[in-house]
Design a protein around this motif. Sequence first.
Motif, PDB file in Angstrom:
ATOM      1  N   TRP A  29       8.222 -41.233 -48.129  1.00 12.12           N
ATOM      2  CA  TRP A  29       8.675 -40.663 -46.857  1.00 12.12           C
ATOM      3  C   TRP A  29       8.692 -41.698 -45.739  1.00 12.12           C
ATOM      4  CZ3 TRP A  29      11.355 -36.460 -46.490  1.00 12.12           C
ATOM      5  CH2 TRP A  29      11.249 -35.486 -47.478  1.00 12.12           C
ATOM      6  N   LEU A  30       7.734 -42.609 -45.745  1.00 12.22           N
ATOM      7  CA  LEU A  30       7.698 -43.643 -44.718  1.00 12.22           C
ATOM      8  C   LEU A  30       8.908 -44.574 -44.834  1.00 12.22           C
ATOM      9  CD1 LEU A  30       6.036 -44.748 -42.370  1.00 12.22           C
ATOM     10  CD2 LEU A  30       4.853 -46.197 -43.999  1.00 12.22           C
ATOM     11  N   GLY A  31       9.258 -44.952 -46.049  1.00 13.74           N
ATOM     12  CA  GLY A  31      10.435 -45.798 -46.260  1.00 13.74           C
ATOM     13  C   GLY A  31      11.723 -45.111 -45.839  1.00 13.74           C
ATOM     14  N   LEU A  32      11.831 -43.820 -46.137  1.00 16.16           N
ATOM     15  CA  LEU A  32      13.015 -43.071 -45.728  1.00 16.16           C
ATOM     16  C   LEU A  32      13.097 -42.980 -44.207  1.00 16.16           C
ATOM     17  CD1 LEU A  32      15.485 -41.413 -46.574  1.00 16.16           C
ATOM     18  CD2 LEU A  32      14.005 -39.400 -46.577  1.00 16.16           C
ATOM     19  N   ALA A  33      11.966 -42.764 -43.553  1.00 19.40           N
ATOM     20  CA  ALA A  33      11.948 -42.688 -42.087  1.00 19.40           C
ATOM     21  C   ALA A  33      12.348 -44.022 -41.464  1.00 19.40           C
ATOM     22  CB  ALA A  33      10.559 -42.275 -41.600  1.00 19.40           C
ATOM     23  N   VAL A  34      11.858 -45.122 -42.015  1.00 23.70           N
ATOM     24  CA  VAL A  34      12.223 -46.443 -41.495  1.00 23.70           C
ATOM     25  C   VAL A  34      13.719 -46.682 -41.662  1.00 23.70           C
ATOM     26  CG1 VAL A  34      11.957 -48.928 -41.891  1.00 23.70           C
ATOM     27  CG2 VAL A  34       9.950 -47.467 -41.770  1.00 23.70           C
ATOM     28  N   ALA A  35      14.270 -46.299 -42.796  1.00 23.06           N
ATOM     29  CA  ALA A  35      15.706 -46.478 -43.025  1.00 23.06           C
ATOM     30  C   ALA A  35      16.523 -45.645 -42.043  1.00 23.06           C
ATOM     31  CB  ALA A  35      16.061 -46.110 -44.462  1.00 23.06           C
ATOM     32  N   LEU A  36      16.103 -44.425 -41.806  1.00 25.30           N
ATOM     33  CA  LEU A  36      16.839 -43.568 -40.875  1.00 25.30           C
ATOM     34  C   LEU A  36      16.728 -44.060 -39.439  1.00 25.30           C
ATOM     35  CD1 LEU A  36      16.066 -40.029 -42.340  1.00 25.30           C
ATOM     36  CD2 LEU A  36      18.177 -41.361 -42.533  1.00 25.30           C
ATOM     37  N   LEU A  37      15.552 -44.519 -39.055  1.00 24.15           N
ATOM     38  CA  LEU A  37      15.389 -45.044 -37.701  1.00 24.15           C
ATOM     39  C   LEU A  37      16.141 -46.356 -37.500  1.00 24.15           C
ATOM     40  CD1 LEU A  37      11.642 -44.259 -37.009  1.00 24.15           C
ATOM     41  CD2 LEU A  37      13.647 -43.187 -35.961  1.00 24.15           C
ATOM     42  N   SER A  38      16.237 -47.155 -38.550  1.00 27.50           N
ATOM     43  CA  SER A  38      16.938 -48.429 -38.424  1.00 27.50           C
ATOM     44  C   SER A  38      18.455 -48.258 -38.434  1.00 27.50           C
ATOM     45  CB  SER A  38      16.499 -49.392 -39.529  1.00 27.50           C
ATOM     46  OG  SER A  38      16.927 -48.922 -40.783  1.00 27.50           O
ATOM     47  N   MET A  39      18.930 -47.053 -38.687  1.00 29.33           N
ATOM     48  CA  MET A  39      20.371 -46.802 -38.617  1.00 29.33           C
ATOM     49  C   MET A  39      20.894 -46.924 -37.189  1.00 29.33           C
ATOM     50  SD  MET A  39      21.031 -43.590 -41.184  1.00 29.33           S
ATOM     51  CE  MET A  39      22.552 -43.215 -40.350  1.00 29.33           C
ATOM     52  N   ILE A  40      20.030 -46.828 -36.216  1.00 30.13           N
ATOM     53  CA  ILE A  40      20.438 -46.881 -34.815  1.00 30.13           C
ATOM     54  C   ILE A  40      20.829 -48.295 -34.398  1.00 30.13           C
ATOM     55  CG2 ILE A  40      19.645 -46.479 -32.451  1.00 30.13           C
ATOM     56  CD1 ILE A  40      17.750 -44.357 -33.669  1.00 30.13           C
ATOM     57  N   SER A  41      20.139 -49.291 -34.916  1.00 30.14           N
ATOM     58  CA  SER A  41      20.354 -50.669 -34.460  1.00 30.14           C
ATOM     59  C   SER A  41      21.772 -51.197 -34.678  1.00 30.14           C
ATOM     60  CB  SER A  41      19.329 -51.601 -35.097  1.00 30.14           C
ATOM     61  OG  SER A  41      19.537 -51.713 -36.477  1.00 30.14           O
ATOM     62  N   PRO A  42      22.484 -50.878 -35.757  1.00 33.28           N
ATOM     63  CA  PRO A  42      23.853 -51.397 -35.869  1.00 33.28           C
ATOM     64  C   PRO A  42      24.771 -50.952 -34.734  1.00 33.28           C
ATOM     65  CG  PRO A  42      23.122 -50.619 -38.003  1.00 33.28           C
ATOM     66  CD  PRO A  42      22.077 -50.218 -37.011  1.00 33.28           C
ATOM     67  N   PHE A  43      24.542 -49.768 -34.190  1.00 33.94           N
ATOM     68  CA  PHE A  43      25.381 -49.293 -33.094  1.00 33.94           C
ATOM     69  C   PHE A  43      25.110 -50.046 -31.798  1.00 33.94           C
ATOM     70  CE2 PHE A  43      25.357 -45.687 -36.037  1.00 33.94           C
ATOM     71  CZ  PHE A  43      26.724 -45.501 -36.175  1.00 33.94           C
ATOM     72  N   VAL A  44      23.937 -50.652 -31.705  1.00 33.15           N
ATOM     73  CA  VAL A  44      23.579 -51.414 -30.510  1.00 33.15           C
ATOM     74  C   VAL A  44      24.108 -52.845 -30.591  1.00 33.15           C
ATOM     75  CG1 VAL A  44      21.641 -52.282 -29.149  1.00 33.15           C
ATOM     76  CG2 VAL A  44      21.539 -49.989 -30.135  1.00 33.15           C
ATOM     77  N   VAL A  45      24.043 -53.455 -31.770  1.00 33.03           N
ATOM     78  CA  VAL A  45      24.342 -54.883 -31.882  1.00 33.03           C
ATOM     79  C   VAL A  45      25.710 -55.208 -32.472  1.00 33.03           C
ATOM     80  CG1 VAL A  45      21.901 -55.490 -32.038  1.00 33.03           C
ATOM     81  CG2 VAL A  45      23.192 -55.076 -34.127  1.00 33.03           C
ATOM     82  N   ALA A  46      26.396 -54.250 -33.092  1.00 33.56           N
ATOM     83  CA  ALA A  46      27.672 -54.545 -33.744  1.00 33.56           C
ATOM     84  C   ALA A  46      28.780 -54.758 -32.710  1.00 33.56           C
ATOM     85  CB  ALA A  46      28.062 -53.420 -34.684  1.00 33.56           C
ATOM     86  N   GLN A  47      29.709 -55.632 -33.041  1.00 32.79           N
ATOM     87  CA  GLN A  47      30.821 -55.934 -32.145  1.00 32.79           C
ATOM     88  C   GLN A  47      31.858 -54.810 -32.100  1.00 32.79           C
ATOM     89  OE1 GLN A  47      31.133 -58.601 -30.148  1.00 32.79           O
ATOM     90  NE2 GLN A  47      29.101 -59.266 -30.805  1.00 32.79           N
ATOM     91  N   ASP A  48      32.059 -54.133 -33.226  1.00 35.75           N
ATOM     92  CA  ASP A  48      33.030 -53.040 -33.258  1.00 35.75           C
ATOM     93  C   ASP A  48      32.436 -51.836 -33.985  1.00 35.75           C
ATOM     94  OD1 ASP A  48      33.032 -54.144 -35.767  1.00 35.75           O
ATOM     95  OD2 ASP A  48      35.200 -54.186 -35.992  1.00 35.75           O
ATOM     96  N   SER A  49      33.064 -50.691 -33.833  1.00 38.19           N
ATOM     97  CA  SER A  49      32.515 -49.455 -34.384  1.00 38.19           C
ATOM     98  C   SER A  49      32.599 -49.409 -35.914  1.00 38.19           C
ATOM     99  CB  SER A  49      33.209 -48.243 -33.774  1.00 38.19           C
ATOM    100  OG  SER A  49      34.595 -48.291 -34.053  1.00 38.19           O
ATOM    101  N   ALA A  50      33.614 -50.031 -36.503  1.00 40.09           N
ATOM    102  CA  ALA A  50      33.736 -50.029 -37.965  1.00 40.09           C
ATOM    103  C   ALA A  50      32.557 -50.773 -38.606  1.00 40.09           C
ATOM    104  CB  ALA A  50      35.052 -50.665 -38.394  1.00 40.09           C
ATOM    105  N   THR A  51      32.167 -51.875 -38.021  1.00 40.96           N
ATOM    106  CA  THR A  51      31.017 -52.622 -38.524  1.00 40.96           C
ATOM    107  C   THR A  51      29.744 -51.807 -38.357  1.00 40.96           C
ATOM    108  OG1 THR A  51      32.083 -54.710 -37.962  1.00 40.96           O
ATOM    109  CG2 THR A  51      29.708 -54.757 -38.286  1.00 40.96           C
ATOM    110  N   ALA A  52      29.607 -51.150 -37.221  1.00 39.61           N
ATOM    111  CA  ALA A  52      28.411 -50.346 -36.963  1.00 39.61           C
ATOM    112  C   ALA A  52      28.294 -49.201 -37.968  1.00 39.61           C
ATOM    113  CB  ALA A  52      28.448 -49.801 -35.541  1.00 39.61           C
ATOM    114  N   VAL A  53      29.390 -48.527 -38.234  1.00 34.75           N
ATOM    115  CA  VAL A  53      29.374 -47.419 -39.191  1.00 34.75           C
ATOM    116  C   VAL A  53      29.062 -47.930 -40.594  1.00 34.75           C
ATOM    117  CG1 VAL A  53      30.818 -45.665 -40.305  1.00 34.75           C
ATOM    118  CG2 VAL A  53      30.867 -45.939 -37.830  1.00 34.75           C
ATOM    119  N   SER A  54      29.636 -49.064 -40.970  1.00 31.78           N
ATOM    120  CA  SER A  54      29.373 -49.632 -42.292  1.00 31.78           C
ATOM    121  C   SER A  54      27.904 -50.010 -42.455  1.00 31.78           C
ATOM    122  CB  SER A  54      30.235 -50.870 -42.529  1.00 31.78           C
ATOM    123  OG  SER A  54      31.589 -50.534 -42.492  1.00 31.78           O
TER     124      SER A  54
END
Length: 65
Positions: free
Chosen positions: A16-41
């Motif tokens: 459960w801890l690993g799953l929570a870390v993976a879900l929480l880390s899904m937010i960071s691509p939307f902050v740092v990605a240059q475009d939305s397609a990269t962030a979604v990928s």
Amino acid sequence: MARRAQVPGFRRIAQWLGLAVALLSMISPFVVAQDSATAVSLAAMHLVAGAAWFFGLASTGRRAR
């Protein structure tokens, strides 16, 4: 040969801890990605890795009959 005692519930906590870390880390691509397609990928990659971690640890607890 003596078997080593395992800590009860450690695998379940790690699962459960690993799953929570993976879900929480899904937010960071939307902050740092240059475009939305990269962030979604990248977010989808985090989701797949989290699911693989969760179900991979779930399958290690089953014993062969």
